[in-house]
Structures are given as structure tokens and as C-alpha cells.
Design a protein around this motif. Structure first.
Motif, PDB file in Angstrom:
ATOM      1  N   CYS A  45      37.078  43.552  39.211  1.00 30.76           N
ATOM      2  CA  CYS A  45      37.114  42.319  39.993  1.00 30.76           C
ATOM      3  C   CYS A  45      37.203  42.682  41.477  1.00 30.76           C
ATOM      4  N   CYS A  48      40.935  41.507  42.751  1.00 31.66           N
ATOM      5  CA  CYS A  48      42.215  42.112  42.349  1.00 31.66           C
ATOM      6  C   CYS A  48      42.053  43.447  41.628  1.00 31.66           C
ATOM      7  N   CYS A  83      37.317  37.717  35.470  1.00 29.65           N
ATOM      8  CA  CYS A  83      38.550  38.499  35.567  1.00 29.65           C
ATOM      9  C   CYS A  83      39.654  37.793  34.751  1.00 29.65           C
ATOM     10  N   CYS A  86      42.889  37.079  37.461  1.00 27.82           N
ATOM     11  CA  CYS A  86      42.879  36.043  38.512  1.00 27.82           C
ATOM     12  C   CYS A  86      41.846  34.948  38.256  1.00 27.82           C
ATOM     13  N   ASN A  88      38.688  35.061  38.570  1.00 23.38           N
ATOM     14  CA  ASN A  88      37.489  35.172  39.398  1.00 23.38           C
ATOM     15  C   ASN A  88      36.251  35.409  38.520  1.00 23.38           C
TER      16      ASN A  88
HETATM   17 ZN   LIG Z   1      40.681  39.380  39.571  1.00 24.96          ZN
END
Ligand SMILES: [Zn+2]
Length: 170
Positions: A45, A48, A83, A86, A88
């Protein structure tokens, strides 16, 4: 030095390798097949750094700079990852290629460069695109490359001799 130089440096996209290059001489078209480098197990990602799971894949064909009279397309499988940490969601493509780009940035820059020296509707004589596409890419590149205009110190004037004449002094 090798007697037959490799084309690989021309298609060097970190994290991706050239699987093969097919050339169809009848239609004068080269197809550069790229695949993700198998030594990189997980795509992380960008927000993160957590390894992302694969959601779906999408076979893409993106026009690139021509090789002489050969038109060139990059073929690869983009994948969309999510992800788990998070949330994403991002599409993974070779670096420098926007997820939905129809052409590489370097081809667009080349077209924009040609537009400095010829009308946009002449560009299709050199690059396999329409005049409208040349115009659109030229505008896109100019918007990216040119600095924002400076409006400091601009003064407007009105001609006292002819009230219909106005001007701007930089
Ligand atoms: Zn992430």
C-alpha cells in the motif's frame, strides 16, 4: 559491448520485466509484453506499506513512443489491490503510467514537442494518433510543464485618443 544491443533499457520500468517483444511486420507494430517482477512478492500500500490483496485484474494496452516506423504498444496486466489495514484501493501499473492512461507520458511529451513545429493535424503523419488527440495531449503537457502565469505588476490602460483601445502592460 554487445554486437546486438538490447532494447530492454528503453522499457525499464522498476518492478516490471519484459516477458517478450512481438513484432508484426505486416502492420508495422511492436507489442512489448511486460509482467510484474516475480521476485517482488507483494505490492505494498502506498499509504501505509501493508502488503495488499488482489481484487481484480485488467489487461491493458498503452501506446508508447514509436521505434522508427514501428508503432509500439506496452501490454501488461494491471491489478487493483485493497489494503486490509487502511482500506486504500489502488491500481498497480508500471511506474509512470496512470491507471487509465491510453499512452505513456513520454509519447505525450514527444507529441507536444512536435506540435511546436507543426500544426496538430500534421502530427498523425508521424505518430499513429488523430489530430484531435495531438491537440489534447499538447494542451495537457503544456498545462503540466509551463509555470503558472505571473499576474503581478499588470496594469491596464485606456487610450485617450481612441476610447475603444484598451491594453495590458506587463
Ligand atoms: Zn494501507
Amino acid at each position: 559491448m554487445s554486437a546486438t544491443p538490447s532494447l530492454r533499457p528503453m522499457f525499464a520500468f522498476p518492478g516490471w520485466v519484459i516477458e517478450r517483444i512481438d513484432i508484426d511486420w505486416n502492420i508495422k507494430h511492436a507489442f512489448v509484453h511486460l509482467r510484474r517482477d516475480g521476485r517482488i512478492q507483494h505490492v505494498r500500500c502506498s499509504k501505509c506499506e501493508t502488503p495488499m490483496g488482489q481484487m481484480k485484474t485488467n489487461d491493458r494496452s498503452v501506446q508508447d513512443l514509436p521505434l522508427g516506423t514501428l508503432q509500439v504498444n506496452l501490454l501488461f496486466t494491471a491489478f487493483q489491490g485493497r489494503c486490509s489495514r487502511c482500506g486504500n484501493i489502488e491500481t498497480v501499473t508500471p511506474p509512470g503510467l496512470a491507471p487509465k492512461a491510453q499512452a505513456t507520458e513520454r509519447l505525450k511529451r514527444h507529441v507536444s514537442h512536435l506540435c511546436r513545429y507543426m500544426p496538430c493535424d500534421k502530427v498523425p503523419e508521424f505518430i499513429a494518433i488523430s489530430g484531435g488527440t495531438a491537440r489534447r495531449w499538447d494542451k495537457e503537457m503544456l498545462m503540466k510543464m509551463l509555470p503558472a502565469p505571473k499576474r503581478d505588476g499588470i496594469r491596464a490602460f485606456l487610450s485617450m485618443k481612441n476610447p475603444l483601445v484598451m491594453g495590458i502592460i506587463f
